[in-house]
Design a protein around this motif. Structure first.
Motif, short mmCIF file in Angstrom:
data_model
loop_
_atom_site.label_atom_id
_atom_site.label_comp_id
_atom_site.label_asym_id
_atom_site.label_seq_id
_atom_site.Cartn_x
_atom_site.Cartn_y
_atom_site.Cartn_z
N GLU A 234 0.30 5.19 -9.48
CA GLU A 234 1.01 5.25 -8.35
C GLU A 234 0.31 4.73 -7.03
OE1 GLU A 234 2.78 8.98 -7.64
OE2 GLU A 234 3.96 9.04 -9.68
N ALA B 280 -0.10 10.35 -3.98
CA ALA B 280 0.00 9.70 -5.63
C ALA B 280 -0.49 10.61 -6.57
CB ALA B 280 -0.75 8.31 -5.60
N GLU C 225 0.77 1.11 -6.84
CA GLU C 225 2.19 0.61 -6.47
C GLU C 225 2.45 1.03 -4.90
OE1 GLU C 225 4.41 3.01 -9.19
OE2 GLU C 225 3.95 1.57 -10.67
N GLN C 226 1.83 2.32 -4.39
CA GLN C 226 1.98 2.72 -3.20
C GLN C 226 1.15 2.09 -2.07
OE1 GLN C 226 3.54 6.72 -2.40
NE2 GLN C 226 2.95 7.16 -4.46
N ILE D 293 -0.32 9.30 2.25
CA ILE D 293 0.65 9.10 1.21
C ILE D 293 -0.21 9.66 0.01
CG2 ILE D 293 1.41 7.03 -0.19
CD1 ILE D 293 1.03 5.25 2.44
#
Length: 233
Positions: free
Chosen positions: A39, A34, A42-43, A32
């Motif tokens: 970010e 960011a 948040e992720q 993932i």
């Protein structure tokens, strides 16, 4: 298995994010991405098995992101940064980081660090399998609860990171034994000792002392035997 593990990468440099993504996905990991610390926070979700954080990022830097992630989970966190001063290393570990790699980095070394962090037992597992003592260890006025994996004084928990707890339990369950930095690193981190590992151990010992209020020349709990190592009496 690596293919079921997810790594969250936060770096504001697109080329570094892409290098890390390709390297980790080639090794079988899901990634993932960011663009900054905001970010990353948040992720982050409970499926993330490890986080790689650059320190110098806009909006929310890696140190702040690490502290916020630590409020959510005990996920392993690897700092990837161009900053190499000891003060920066201390700041990273105090924020809750587990490892620290300086840019420019070897892809091979980073992959080895990632795999080592993912193999390491985490809070909730038995932190030191060779010491299966269930109960409480008394270190003067401090209680080390090996079942709950907590350190308590005056009825209040002293918040230690996973590695700090592992070091303290190792020393507490082997009273009067002097552990070298190499022995502490290999048992607490469960990784092979490297030349810079001594500084890593020293930083964690310093953090433990600070949290225990064990600073100054007259240490109550953790004793530094100069030239030899550390022990609890």
């Amino acid at each position: 298995m690596a293919e079921s593990q997810t790594i969250l990468i936060a770096d504001d440099a697109k080329d570094i994010r892409e290098v890390l993504r390709i390297m980790l996905e080639d090794a079988g990991f899901h990634t993932i991405l960011a663009h900054n610390g905001e970010e990353a926070v948040e992720q982050f979700n409970q499926d993330v098995d490890l986080v790689i954080l650059d320190i110098m990022m806009p909006k929310c830097n890696g140190i702040d992101a690490c502290e916020r992630l630590r409020e959510k989970a005990e996920v392993p966190i690897l700092f990837l940064t161009a900053k190499s001063a000891e003060s920066d290393m201390i700041e990273g570990f105090e924020a809750g980081g587990d490892d620290y790699l300086t840019k420019p980095f070897s892809c091979t070394e980073l992959l080895l660090r990632v795999k080592a962090l993912l193999k390491r037992p985490h809070m909730g597992d038995s932190p030191l399998p060779e010491h299966e003592n269930k109960g409480r260890i008394l270190i003067q006025d401090i209680i080390l609860d090996t079942e709950l994996q907590q350190v308590i004084r005056d009825g209040k928990e002293i918040p230690l990171t996973e590695i700090e707890y592992r070091i303290l339990q190792l020393l507490a369950t082997n009273r009067n034994h002097i552990f070298t930095a190499k022995e502490i690193y290999e048992q607490a981190w469960e990784e092979s000792y490297m030349p810079n590992s001594t500084n890593t151990v020293m930083v964690h010992i310093r953090n433990i002392r600070k949290k225990l209020g064990d600073t100054g020349p007259n240490a109550k709990y953790l004793h530094n035997i100069w030239g030899r190592g550390y022990r609890i009496v």
